[in-house]
Write a protein that holds these residues in place. Structure first.
Motif, PDB file in Angstrom:
ATOM      1  N   UNK A 142       0.886  -1.291   0.025  1.00  0.00           N
ATOM      2  CA  UNK A 142      -0.072  -0.002  -0.064  1.00  0.00           C
ATOM      3  C   UNK A 142       0.943   1.256  -0.057  1.00  0.00           C
ATOM      4  N   UNK A 143       2.277   1.115   0.160  1.00  0.00           N
ATOM      5  CA  UNK A 143       2.979   2.197   0.205  1.00  0.00           C
ATOM      6  C   UNK A 143       3.763   2.571  -1.146  1.00  0.00           C
TER       7      UNK A 143
ATOM      8  N   UNK B  52       9.583   6.634  -8.044  1.00  0.00           N
ATOM      9  CA  UNK B  52       8.562   6.336  -6.871  1.00  0.00           C
ATOM     10  C   UNK B  52       7.217   6.476  -7.589  1.00  0.00           C
TER      11      UNK B  52
ATOM     12  N   UNK C 290       3.156   5.667  -6.198  1.00  0.00           N
ATOM     13  CA  UNK C 290       2.574   5.417  -5.147  1.00  0.00           C
ATOM     14  C   UNK C 290       1.451   4.309  -5.532  1.00  0.00           C
TER      15      UNK C 290
ATOM     16  N   UNK D 245       4.525   2.851 -13.231  1.00  0.00           N
ATOM     17  CA  UNK D 245       3.071   3.454 -13.181  1.00  0.00           C
ATOM     18  C   UNK D 245       1.972   2.440 -13.848  1.00  0.00           C
TER      19      UNK D 245
ATOM     20  N   UNK E 134      -3.770   8.762 -11.524  1.00  0.00           N
ATOM     21  CA  UNK E 134      -2.304   8.731 -11.019  1.00  0.00           C
ATOM     22  C   UNK E 134      -1.698   9.911 -11.397  1.00  0.00           C
TER      23      UNK E 134
ATOM     24  N   UNK F 155       0.215  12.544  -8.470  1.00  0.00           N
ATOM     25  CA  UNK F 155       1.624  12.722  -8.435  1.00  0.00           C
ATOM     26  C   UNK F 155       2.169  13.758  -9.139  1.00  0.00           C
TER      27      UNK F 155
END
Lengths: 307, 307
Positions: free
Chosen positions: A208-209, A221, A223, A264, A297, A301
């Motif tokens: 979930x992180x 990164x 998410x 992604x 997304x 972000x």
């Protein structure tokens, strides 16, 4: 069309979460990877093994998504790999209630002739010797080999794991496994150390992180999409890997910039997978839904600070 | 120049981490918030209280960063608030070894005349009645009131916390506190419920896992920068809040799009704060370093999928 070869378990899963429980449903790494990758414009084949108890419906489900299952061996009189798990209330931890390897215990993967030149090979979590044998069967060096593994093999088959790691390009593991494999607590240090073991790219999955992608000094990164409800996390990591590998196969571009997009896509597809039990959501998922969530997304972000 | 009013504790901290330990050093929410906000082109004042034992050096340190400390009360014969903590090996959890409220126990904040028209008010973690009294002293309704709080007040002063929450715009809490306050495990549901309690914006701090910003159906995520080493996490949340509030004060723009930038600035500044003990890194930090790391945040998060 570019080719993605997927090797991984095909299983019956029995899952219990705080929201309900299932009887034996379609599970295993390969179906999650395959269904996820089926959202790209590529040729996909699964190399795996099931028992005679494996229902035709599940085979049809994979075929309907244009997944080539001619190398999915059906062992006469054999039983399909079975896994059963119970998720705790936070869905971040689970107890394994049963693991019956059955026909998977003797699995000798045979890469079909027409996929020995696959552009990308996605090695799902299996014994490292099995993963290695797939690489050895390739007639042409793939553009990218992605390997998923877990702590179990670090405990029980570390030399074999280290050997196969030398032959791959991307490894996907979770944060605890990255720490175990490297002996480093910091994920930055862990990823750097793992890159010295073979793979030039390290993807660290944090559930979930989100997920981190490392390459040399670069890091990206992705998410996890914050969801109102996570129904069943089973297969989220494999769905992520399938989206990653599927996107790379389609785009034929293994630059770090393009791998960002692949991560992604992986997160995007995984965010659907957890909305229903098993592979249910991945089967019903449409291109329009995928696109709409990619926009989410971006909103989640992207920012516009001028530097 | 726009004005930011900061109310929060000023403390002596004694910190032990796996990397070392400190004697009593400058701590408390207000110095972390103030030093972080001092990186913006704004007027900043701290309202707080210390004892006669508080060293001139620390006062000079704040003044040198253009922080107005005329409303930092010095109680004759009084002792400064003292906190001592021991971090575990993973730096994600800590034991509080000592909390001596001293002069903070009777703190009656007095907002200075020249900051009763502050554009933004940042209420650091304090008793909700103290936070409330600051709001009541404002002569002009601030453009934005940001409130930080913690589980302690949810346990011991929930009615007072709920009362002050009705008067604020943004609340910053960590994930466990958001769950406690809302009774919801899903952070999406928790943020929605907390918005019904008053604040239109909810920032959920997840430490090394980044921060989420919620407003109506919109959500934004700022990752924490993956670091080789986290030296001392003390004050990271306050540094984040100071960056958030400082950026909003400077830009005079409270749109959700601009708050995304504020959250990134907060994460950016917090990533420096944890690199050394206490406020040391924030004092030495240059604009060039801040800008260079903003570029890292862009590389870390921005992707270019065409949808």
């Amino acid at each position: 069309m570019n080719k993605l070869l997927i090797v991984g378990s095909v299983a019956f899963d029995a899952i219990e979460t705080p929201f309900g429980k299932t009887d034996k449903i379609l599970g295993g790494a390969a179906p999650y990877i395959g269904l996820s990758a089926s959202h790209f414009d590529i040729q996909t084949a699964i190399v795996s093994v099931v028992g005679e108890d494996f229902p035709q419906d599940y085979l049809d489900l994979l075929t309907a998504r244009n997944i080539d299952i001619s190398a999915l061996e059906i062992v006469k009189g054999g039983k399909t790999f079975f896994w059963s798990g119970l998720y705790h209330n936070d869905l971040n931890s689970r107890d394994t209630l049963a693991t019956e390897l059955n026909v998977l215990g003797d699995f000798q993967p045979k890469v079909p002739e027409n996929f020995k030149d696959a552009d990308v090979v996605m090695l799902g979590n299996l014994h490292p010797l099995v993963q290695n044998s797939v690489i050895d069967q390739m007639a042409v060096q793939p553009k990218l080999i992605v390997l998923d593994t877990m702590n179990f093999w670090m405990d029980c088959a570390l030399p074999e794991l280290l050997a196969v790691m030398k032959k791959i390009d991307v490894i996907t593991i979770n944060d605890e496994e990255a720490r175990q494999l490297s002996g480093e607590y910091s994920l930055v240090k862990a990823a750097a150390k793992i890159q010295t073991m073979g793979p030039k790219y390290v993807v660290i999955k944090k559930g979930e992180h989100g997920a981190l992608l490392f390459h040399n000094t670069e890091v990206f990164f992705a998410p996890a999409l914050p969801l109102e409800e996570v129904f069943d996390p089973t297969g989220a990591g494999d769905t992520f890997a399938g989206g990653f590998a599927g996107f790379i196969t389609q785009s034929e571009n293994i630059s770090f910039e393009n791998m960002k997009n692949a991560v992604i896509y992986g997160s995007n597809l995984a965010s659907f997978s957890v909305e229903k039990f098993g592979t249910e959501r991945m089967v019903s998922l449409t291109q329009e839904e995928v696109k709409a969530r990619l926009k989410q997304f971006k909103l989640l972000t992207q920012f516009d600070i001028e530097i």
